[in-house]
Design a protein around this motif. Structure first.
Motif, short mmCIF file in Angstrom:
data_model
loop_
_atom_site.label_atom_id
_atom_site.label_comp_id
_atom_site.label_asym_id
_atom_site.label_seq_id
_atom_site.Cartn_x
_atom_site.Cartn_y
_atom_site.Cartn_z
N ASN A 1 0.83 -1.21 0.00
CA ASN A 1 0.00 0.00 0.00
C ASN A 1 0.86 1.25 0.00
N ALA B 1 2.39 1.66 -3.52
CA ALA B 1 1.39 2.10 -4.51
C ALA B 1 1.01 3.56 -4.28
N ILE B 2 0.82 3.95 -3.03
CA ILE B 2 0.38 5.31 -2.72
C ILE B 2 1.48 6.32 -2.99
N THR C 1 -9.34 3.65 0.44
CA THR C 1 -8.97 3.17 -0.90
C THR C 1 -7.63 3.76 -1.29
N ARG C 2 -6.87 3.00 -2.07
CA ARG C 2 -5.58 3.50 -2.56
C ARG C 2 -5.76 4.71 -3.47
N THR D 1 -3.22 9.47 6.08
CA THR D 1 -3.36 8.01 6.06
C THR D 1 -4.07 7.49 7.30
N THR E 1 -7.94 6.03 6.23
CA THR E 1 -7.86 4.59 6.00
C THR E 1 -8.09 3.84 7.31
N ALA F 1 -6.52 -0.06 2.64
CA ALA F 1 -5.49 0.74 1.98
C ALA F 1 -4.49 1.30 2.98
N PRO G 1 -1.32 2.14 4.84
CA PRO G 1 0.11 2.01 4.56
C PRO G 1 0.91 1.75 5.83
#
Length: 276
Positions: free
Chosen positions: A74, A77-78, A139-140, A215, A219, A223, A225
């Motif tokens: 995560n 990707a983020i 969500t990412r 974050t 989240t 998602a 991180p």
């Protein structure tokens, strides 16, 4: 003519630089050492620096309790997603401000930078409601968008500074040869600013990787991180320092390694255009 610097002065400045570097690095070193202690040794007074019973049980317990790989993916990707999306918007914007400036270009740049001065909590409620209404919570894609927007002023400012160092005559020559606007940006401007773009990418990956406020508030699990991964080791009963240190070490290790191997590129990019 360059002024000669005495050996004694070089040694003095070198010693001062090493001292400052060690002071800055010490919290990371202490976290790393604490991650190998038991909970009792982690809170012992006076604390032990190297002479304690080394154990890896904290890492084993952290891995069994939390899905590190999921949080890691995560974060990757983020951080990379928000940086690449920011570049896609910032490169044309910085090009326009650097090579087609108007009377209000500097005002726009200052306004963009001023948005970073506002505490993030000031925008939390409207952003949270927007995320809730559009189904972007946890969500990412939602985090990629919000982190991109948070770091976009820095990306534009850095790229604008690098682009200003590129002679405009080169771009004019490309236009005379029939290059379209897109080809001018992709094939002429971007390759010449690779050091600056690379340093911008690295800095914004680090900023996105370390972002905790958004974050933690946007989240929960899907998602989440590595910043959320670290925060999960704080409980109402108290802090488990050894386990928290193990989780922190696992979270910061990838970005520390990335920064270590890319430090030359980062320094080169940050000093790009500083010396004519």
């Amino acid at each position: 003519m360059a002024r000669a610097v005495s050996t004694q002065r070089k040694l003095t400045f070198t010693a001062i630089a090493w001292l400052i570097g060690l002071i800055i690095f010490f919290p990371i070193l202490w976290t790393f050492l604490t991650s190998f202690k038991t909970e009792g040794e982690a809170i012992a007074s006076p604390p032990s620096f190297l002479f304690f019973h080394w154990t890896t049980e904290n890492y084993a317990e952290v891995q069994s309790r939390s899905d590190y790989l999921s949080h890691f993916m995560n974060s990757v990707a983020i951080s990379f997603g928000s940086t690449l999306l920011g570049l896609a918007i910032a490169i044309p914007a910085a090009w326009a401000m650097a090579f087609s400036p108007t009377k209000r270009t500097k005002d726009v740049l200052m306004w963009m930078l001023s948005t970073k001065m506002m505490p993030p909590v000031g925008a939390l409620i409207p952003i949270y409601l927007l995320f809730k209404n559009f189904g972007l919570l946890d969500t990412r894609s939602g985090l990629i968008v919000v982190l991109m927007l948070m770091n976009l002023p820095i990306i534009v400012w850095m790229l604008y500074t690098y682009f200003k160092e590129i002679p405009g005559e080169i771009l004019e020559a490309a236009r005379m040869d029939g290059a379209t606007l897109m080809k001018e940006i992709v094939y002429v401007l971007t390759p010449m600013a690779v050091p600056g773009i690379a340093s911008t990418v690295l800095l914004n990956i680090i900023l996105s990787w370390n972002e905790a406020f958004w974050t933690l508030n946007l989240t929960t699990s899907n998602a989440a991180p590595l910043t959320t991964f670290i925060a999960s080791y704080s409980s109402p009963e108290g802090l488990f320092y050894a386990k928290l240190s193990a989780a922190s070490t696992m979270a910061i290790a990838p970005i520390v390694i990335l920064g270590w191997f890319s430090q030359k590129q980062l320094v080169r990019g940050l000093t790009f255009g500083a010396v004519k």
